[in-house]
Scaffold this motif. Sequence first.
Motif, PDB file in Angstrom:
ATOM      1  N   MET A   1       0.818  -1.188   0.000  1.00 49.39           N
ATOM      2  CA  MET A   1       0.000   0.000   0.000  1.00 49.39           C
ATOM      3  C   MET A   1       0.869   1.261   0.000  1.00 49.39           C
ATOM      4  O   MET A   1       0.578   2.202  -0.706  1.00 49.39           O
ATOM      5  N   GLU A   2       1.909   1.249   0.797  1.00 48.33           N
ATOM      6  CA  GLU A   2       2.768   2.427   0.860  1.00 48.33           C
ATOM      7  C   GLU A   2       3.490   2.669  -0.464  1.00 48.33           C
ATOM      8  O   GLU A   2       3.700   3.816  -0.858  1.00 48.33           O
ATOM      9  N   ARG A   3       3.833   1.600  -1.162  1.00 51.60           N
ATOM     10  CA  ARG A   3       4.482   1.746  -2.468  1.00 51.60           C
ATOM     11  C   ARG A   3       3.559   2.468  -3.443  1.00 51.60           C
ATOM     12  O   ARG A   3       3.981   3.326  -4.209  1.00 51.60           O
ATOM     13  N   MET A   4       2.278   2.138  -3.397  1.00 48.06           N
ATOM     14  CA  MET A   4       1.297   2.804  -4.268  1.00 48.06           C
ATOM     15  C   MET A   4       1.166   4.276  -3.896  1.00 48.06           C
ATOM     16  O   MET A   4       1.089   5.135  -4.768  1.00 48.06           O
ATOM     17  N   ASN A   5       1.151   4.569  -2.601  1.00 44.14           N
ATOM     18  CA  ASN A   5       1.077   5.969  -2.167  1.00 44.14           C
ATOM     19  C   ASN A   5       2.265   6.772  -2.675  1.00 44.14           C
ATOM     20  O   ASN A   5       2.107   7.915  -3.118  1.00 44.14           O
ATOM     21  N   CYS A   6       3.446   6.185  -2.622  1.00 44.72           N
ATOM     22  CA  CYS A   6       4.644   6.867  -3.132  1.00 44.72           C
ATOM     23  C   CYS A   6       4.549   7.064  -4.642  1.00 44.72           C
ATOM     24  O   CYS A   6       4.935   8.112  -5.159  1.00 44.72           O
ATOM     25  N   ALA A   7       4.057   6.069  -5.341  1.00 40.87           N
ATOM     26  CA  ALA A   7       3.911   6.174  -6.789  1.00 40.87           C
ATOM     27  C   ALA A   7       2.937   7.288  -7.155  1.00 40.87           C
ATOM     28  O   ALA A   7       3.185   8.074  -8.072  1.00 40.87           O
ATOM     29  N   ILE A   8       1.831   7.377  -6.425  1.00 40.77           N
ATOM     30  CA  ILE A   8       0.855   8.441  -6.677  1.00 40.77           C
ATOM     31  C   ILE A   8       1.471   9.803  -6.401  1.00 40.77           C
ATOM     32  O   ILE A   8       1.327  10.730  -7.195  1.00 40.77           O
ATOM     33  N   LYS A   9       2.175   9.928  -5.296  1.00 44.72           N
ATOM     34  CA  LYS A   9       2.803  11.208  -4.947  1.00 44.72           C
ATOM     35  C   LYS A   9       3.839  11.609  -5.994  1.00 44.72           C
ATOM     36  O   LYS A   9       3.893  12.754  -6.419  1.00 44.72           O
ATOM     37  N   ASP A  10       4.652  10.657  -6.430  1.00 45.37           N
ATOM     38  CA  ASP A  10       5.671  10.951  -7.442  1.00 45.37           C
ATOM     39  C   ASP A  10       5.042  11.367  -8.768  1.00 45.37           C
ATOM     40  O   ASP A  10       5.553  12.247  -9.454  1.00 45.37           O
ATOM     41  N   ALA A  11       3.936  10.742  -9.133  1.00 49.97           N
ATOM     42  CA  ALA A  11       3.309  11.007 -10.432  1.00 49.97           C
ATOM     43  C   ALA A  11       2.431  12.251 -10.429  1.00 49.97           C
ATOM     44  O   ALA A  11       2.104  12.772 -11.487  1.00 49.97           O
ATOM     45  N   THR A  12       2.050  12.729  -9.259  1.00 49.92           N
ATOM     46  CA  THR A  12       1.135  13.879  -9.216  1.00 49.92           C
ATOM     47  C   THR A  12       1.766  15.060  -8.495  1.00 49.92           C
ATOM     48  O   THR A  12       2.193  16.013  -9.125  1.00 49.92           O
ATOM     49  N   VAL A  13       1.843  15.001  -7.200  1.00 49.84           N
ATOM     50  CA  VAL A  13       2.266  16.135  -6.382  1.00 49.84           C
ATOM     51  C   VAL A  13       3.688  16.583  -6.704  1.00 49.84           C
ATOM     52  O   VAL A  13       3.954  17.782  -6.849  1.00 49.84           O
ATOM     53  N   LYS A  14       4.605  15.652  -6.830  1.00 51.54           N
ATOM     54  CA  LYS A  14       6.002  16.004  -7.082  1.00 51.54           C
ATOM     55  C   LYS A  14       6.269  16.387  -8.533  1.00 51.54           C
ATOM     56  O   LYS A  14       7.248  17.046  -8.827  1.00 51.54           O
ATOM     57  N   HIS A  15       5.398  15.985  -9.440  1.00 47.74           N
ATOM     58  CA  HIS A  15       5.639  16.197 -10.865  1.00 47.74           C
ATOM     59  C   HIS A  15       4.914  17.418 -11.421  1.00 47.74           C
ATOM     60  O   HIS A  15       5.410  18.074 -12.324  1.00 47.74           O
ATOM     61  N   PHE A  16       3.757  17.709 -10.890  1.00 48.23           N
ATOM     62  CA  PHE A  16       2.935  18.806 -11.408  1.00 48.23           C
ATOM     63  C   PHE A  16       2.724  19.874 -10.341  1.00 48.23           C
ATOM     64  O   PHE A  16       2.611  19.559  -9.171  1.00 48.23           O
ATOM     65  N   GLN A  17       2.671  21.117 -10.775  1.00 45.12           N
ATOM     66  CA  GLN A  17       2.276  22.214  -9.904  1.00 45.12           C
ATOM     67  C   GLN A  17       0.851  22.586 -10.293  1.00 45.12           C
ATOM     68  O   GLN A  17       0.632  23.380 -11.200  1.00 45.12           O
TER      69      GLN A  17
END
Length: 43
Positions: A1-17
């Motif tokens: 589950m935590e791996r998915m959360n990191c993937a979501i964060k990397d693909a959205t919050v960290k990548h887009f403003q």
Amino acid sequence: MERMNCAIKDATVKHFQDDDHQQFQTHLTDFVTASNFGRRLGV
């Protein structure tokens, strides 16, 4: 589950403003849709 959360964060919050919540929601929905139809990894 935590791996998915990191993937979501990397693909959205960290990548887009995102300018607003709607834009963030669109990116999140696109990511989840792509993830659901993408290649499945071994469990």
